[in-house]
Design a protein around this motif. Sequence first.
Motif, PDB file in Angstrom:
ATOM      1  N   ALA A 209      -6.236 -29.830 -30.442  1.00 20.81           N
ATOM      2  CA  ALA A 209      -6.781 -29.721 -31.804  1.00 20.81           C
ATOM      3  C   ALA A 209      -6.191 -28.539 -32.563  1.00 20.81           C
ATOM      4  O   ALA A 209      -5.895 -28.649 -33.756  1.00 20.81           O
ATOM      5  N   ASP A 210      -6.000 -27.402 -31.888  1.00 24.50           N
ATOM      6  CA  ASP A 210      -5.469 -26.217 -32.569  1.00 24.50           C
ATOM      7  C   ASP A 210      -4.054 -25.869 -32.102  1.00 24.50           C
ATOM      8  O   ASP A 210      -3.610 -24.731 -32.237  1.00 24.50           O
TER       9      ASP A 210
ATOM     10  N   GLU B 287      -6.083 -30.258 -24.628  1.00 25.18           N
ATOM     11  CA  GLU B 287      -6.789 -29.826 -25.832  1.00 25.18           C
ATOM     12  C   GLU B 287      -5.728 -29.438 -26.852  1.00 25.18           C
ATOM     13  O   GLU B 287      -5.098 -28.392 -26.745  1.00 25.18           O
TER      14      GLU B 287
ATOM     15  N   ASP C 290       0.343 -36.024 -29.583  1.00 25.60           N
ATOM     16  CA  ASP C 290      -0.712 -36.733 -30.306  1.00 25.60           C
ATOM     17  C   ASP C 290      -1.960 -35.850 -30.266  1.00 25.60           C
ATOM     18  O   ASP C 290      -2.651 -35.779 -29.253  1.00 25.60           O
ATOM     19  N   ARG C 291      -2.197 -35.177 -31.372  1.00 28.06           N
ATOM     20  CA  ARG C 291      -3.303 -34.224 -31.475  1.00 28.06           C
ATOM     21  C   ARG C 291      -4.652 -34.907 -31.231  1.00 28.06           C
ATOM     22  O   ARG C 291      -5.501 -34.399 -30.511  1.00 28.06           O
ATOM     23  N   GLU C 292      -4.844 -36.090 -31.826  1.00 34.62           N
ATOM     24  CA  GLU C 292      -6.137 -36.772 -31.726  1.00 34.62           C
ATOM     25  C   GLU C 292      -6.398 -37.304 -30.315  1.00 34.62           C
ATOM     26  O   GLU C 292      -7.515 -37.220 -29.814  1.00 34.62           O
ATOM     27  N   ARG C 293      -5.379 -37.864 -29.686  1.00 37.79           N
ATOM     28  CA  ARG C 293      -5.559 -38.432 -28.339  1.00 37.79           C
ATOM     29  C   ARG C 293      -5.428 -37.372 -27.249  1.00 37.79           C
ATOM     30  O   ARG C 293      -5.740 -37.640 -26.093  1.00 37.79           O
ATOM     31  N   GLY C 294      -4.928 -36.189 -27.611  1.00 38.83           N
ATOM     32  CA  GLY C 294      -4.774 -35.123 -26.625  1.00 38.83           C
ATOM     33  C   GLY C 294      -3.765 -35.470 -25.546  1.00 38.83           C
ATOM     34  O   GLY C 294      -4.022 -35.253 -24.364  1.00 38.83           O
ATOM     35  N   GLU C 295      -2.597 -36.017 -25.991  1.00 35.94           N
ATOM     36  CA  GLU C 295      -1.608 -36.419 -25.008  1.00 35.94           C
ATOM     37  C   GLU C 295      -0.181 -36.212 -25.483  1.00 35.94           C
ATOM     38  O   GLU C 295       0.087 -36.092 -26.676  1.00 35.94           O
TER      39      GLU C 295
ATOM     40  N   THR D  75       4.209 -41.072 -30.691  1.00 34.77           N
ATOM     41  CA  THR D  75       3.503 -42.363 -30.720  1.00 34.77           C
ATOM     42  C   THR D  75       4.227 -43.342 -31.640  1.00 34.77           C
ATOM     43  O   THR D  75       4.263 -44.542 -31.368  1.00 34.77           O
TER      44      THR D  75
END
Length: 184
Positions: free
Chosen positions: A110-111, A108, A136-141, A65
């Motif tokens: 997050a982990d 997914e 991008d962990r938060e956006r899942g992309e 990002t």
Amino acid sequence: MTKHSCTAPVSDERWVSYWASDLTADEVAAIDDQLFACDGCAADGQRMSIIVQAFRSMIPPVISTEQLAALRLKGHVIRDNDFSPDVRRSVMFDHDAELLVHHLGGLELADAERVEVIIRSESAGTMFEEPFAPFDRERGEVLIACQRHFAALPPDVAFDVRVHRRGSTQSTVASYFTPHVFPA
């Protein structure tokens, strides 16, 4: 390195270090002296400068990002495309776009410990693999940057994203099917 009659030619490795600003001030001064004293070394230095600059300006196929934000700040004309797993959707590489940025979402993360991306042609097989792709962990992309010179590649593009999770030997795979159309 070009062969010439110089008594102390600069090696390709030294040129790369010189153009990458990885040398001490004394080492830079010595190469600068060589540049001015030897036409052959000046030609070698110019050739290596072109190569190093080309690598600096390259945009990798999988970007972060932060890299996307930097490309936008530089004024690149970017078309964004959002994709969900297992959905086939063609994308048009318009004449006015410099880059297509595919947002491979629905992941997914997050982990996630790491993410692996495989770019492949459905007809010809694997074209590129990135075992440690930015994500991008938060956006899942995951972001894919397609450039105009990719028109020379097969158009039936698919992306496989493998998510490796912390504390697990299992991974999940999501596939995205994005046939590319490059107008003449």
